[in-house]
Each structure stands twice: as structure tokens, then as C-alpha cells.
Design a protein around this motif. Sequence first.
Motif: not given
Length: 436
Positions: A148-170
Motif C-alpha cells: 500500500i502507499t505508506p509502504v511504498v513511501n517507506a521504501i522510497r525513503v530507505l532508497e534515498r539512504i542507501v545506494p542503488k541495488g544495496e540492502l535497504l537496511f544495510s
Amino acid sequence: MSRLHSVTLSHHYVAAVTGCSRTQVQTIVARHGLYGLAAQRPGPSPMQVPVTGRIEGRPWREFMDYEETPILVRHLATAAAIVILYSTGMRSQEARSLRSGCCPDPQPNPDGSKLRHLIRSHHYKNVRDSDGHHVSAGEKRAVPWVAITPVVNAIRVLERIVPKGELLFSSTHHDIVSQRRHHGALKRGTLDRRVENLVSWINQEATAQGLPGQRVPEDPHGNLGLSRLRRTLAWHIARQPGGLVALAIQYGHMRTALDARTSSGYGSRERRGFHGELDVETALAAATTAARLRDATAAGEKISGPAARRAIVGAASISSFEGDLTTPKAAAKFLARDGLVLFDNPDSFLICAFKWDTALCDPDPGATAPNQFACGNAVRTDSHAQAAREHADRLDAKAALVPQPLGDRFRRTAGRFRALADAHDSAAQSAEEAIA
């Protein structure tokens, strides 16, 4: 700035503000003895970024402090983890193995309609090779998670913290405070501690903002472990009409949902376990319905319907089951009381006092719950009648805003709901009259 309970000077911050190199800052600080001055006259490190967040209509910070930012980023990532785990039903290990790009934006259909976001992930439980050995690397989940939208938003936030292709919780990119070069994903124990730290920070912030009512209350069952989020979501889904199918699809248990009822461990992808857990959720929902009916009639609400007497008896007997519905065996025993188990469906403005041989919803042989909620074992209270009238009013208001054929349909439906409420009023009895 303050670091490890001592006050010092932030070279990175001064260099960024002044445009100097870090070496130049260190040279000037040493030459003019600014370390001692910083200790005598400590101050904040305001960043030149706008504060857009609001609490009660006012900015939640006067400015963002450079030294506070790493802590806020850590809490933000923890909040994103909670949203992902709670709103999808993933296990902790599965969420921690997500990578940037796991939830791409879907392409719209040719007709212009939008598709849901899907999360591609790996699962680990019961993954074995041909020799029966556990595969620690897991395997790709056959059925993606619906986001759902809140989950997508959470993933987008994490994708701004880690490099492309990296673990979201690296671990490398989420250890912002200590900046230790760990490898792999954050460990489960680390995330559990960060959840507790987030709760403490929320409570401190609520107090500082003058909003003590927003504090997170102490949990009587202990710390908010991540594993509890999956079970909590299942509790909410299972209590909805059609919840069995929705829960089976989201958790990847369709074979279990369609197979015969057996009981064993929770969350199995095999043909064991899931029905027993659903029995617990179904029994808890029915127990809650019975308790609410008992309280409503005790407060003076009247009741109507052919199953009113059975519903009152079922509600009165709930006290002997309180606190004893936490195992599949206890739940199955509770649900086996044919005719005394109550299922609420606010969308249909009724309670079904489910009795297999009089149900009009064509239940399967041996069923202990209705397979749909348009059931002939209907019971209604004053609250159901009032809710039906309010729904009829909403339909009438909607009818005035749509083309006439659709409006006429809305008005006919509204009339049926008002007739339903009127029928309740004409036949309603007190609890004492119903069982007399």
C-alpha cells in the motif's frame, strides 16, 4: 556541538558553512584556541534547510541541527522498518533482505487504470535443498507482497539512504552515528533495540511539544519485538469479512486456505498451521462481538431478530472464555458451540448468531463460522438500526450528485436500509424480554 557527553567543535559543519576545507578549519581552530571557546559558549549547528513538518499547525523544529541529524535519520529508518513490517506482514528476516529497487513503480494499464505496487523479496523459512538441508540464502518468494502507499513511501525513503541495488537496511549505511563499516543487513536484535529507542524518542518529543497524550504507552507484554507486527496485522485482516482469503493471499498461504483444516506452527507455507491460527483470530473476534453485545444490552440497547435469544445466551456465556482463547485447541472448542458464537458485520448492520443447520449462507459441512455474512441467523441492536439509517442518509446525499438511473438505485437501496431499521424498531426487545 555535544559528542559523548563533552562539548567540542564540529569541523565538518564549519567547513560546510564557510566553504573552507576541513584542514583549514582545524588549522584556524588550533591557532586561535577555539576549542576552549566552544566549550565555554556552546551553541547549535543550524542547517540551511527548510523545516516543513508541522505539529499542531506549527513547525516541529525551529531549525534542523547538524548534530541531531544522524539520530533523526536512524529513527526515520526505524519508522520505515515498522511501516514495512506492520503493513505487509513480512517476517523480519525477509524485510531486512530487501534491496533498493525491490518495489518498482508499476506501468499503468492500457485503459489508464493503475496497478498496485508489488515487492519482490526472498523468504527463508522452510527453504531446503534437494537433500533436505536448510538454504541460508533463501529463495525468491513466488508470490510478491502487495504494497500500500505508506509502504511504498517507506521504501522510497530507505532508497534515498542507501545506494542503488544495496540492502535497504544495510549495516554500513544505517550505522550513521558510529560509522562502523559492518557488512550485511542490520541484525534483528539491532532493529529491536532501535524500535525501543524510537519509542523513547517519541515520548521525549511528545513531552517537549506539550502533547503528553501522544506518548506511546508502556506495553504490558514487554518490548515491541518485530515479530509481533506480523501477528498483529493478521489479527486485523482475519477479523474482516473475507479475511481468510485476503490473509492467505498476502501471506502466501493459498494452498493452506484451500486445503483441509489441520493445526501446527504459525505461518507455515505447507498444509499445516494456518487454519489453527485463524481459529484463534476468529474466536477472539467472536468473543469481542459477544462482549460488546452484552455491554450494549446492559446499557439499555434493545435487540431484534429470530436469533436474539440465542445471541443473548451466547453473550452471557462469554465470561467463562475470557483470556482462554490463545491456542488453536481452545479456539476450536469455543467455535464448536453451534448457535452461540456471534459474528459481527457492521457493513450489513447485523450480528450473525451462527447455527449451521439454519444458516442461509450455505456453509460447508462441519463449518463453525459463516462463509459470508448475509446470514439468516440475524440479530440487530439499536446501534445497527441507527447505523443503517445513517448509511441510508449518505446514499440519498450521493443520489443527488449522480445521473438519475444510478441515483434511483441509491434511493431504492436507502429505502431498504430504512425499512430494515424500522423493522428492528417495531420488533426490538430488551435482553430480559428476549430470553423470557
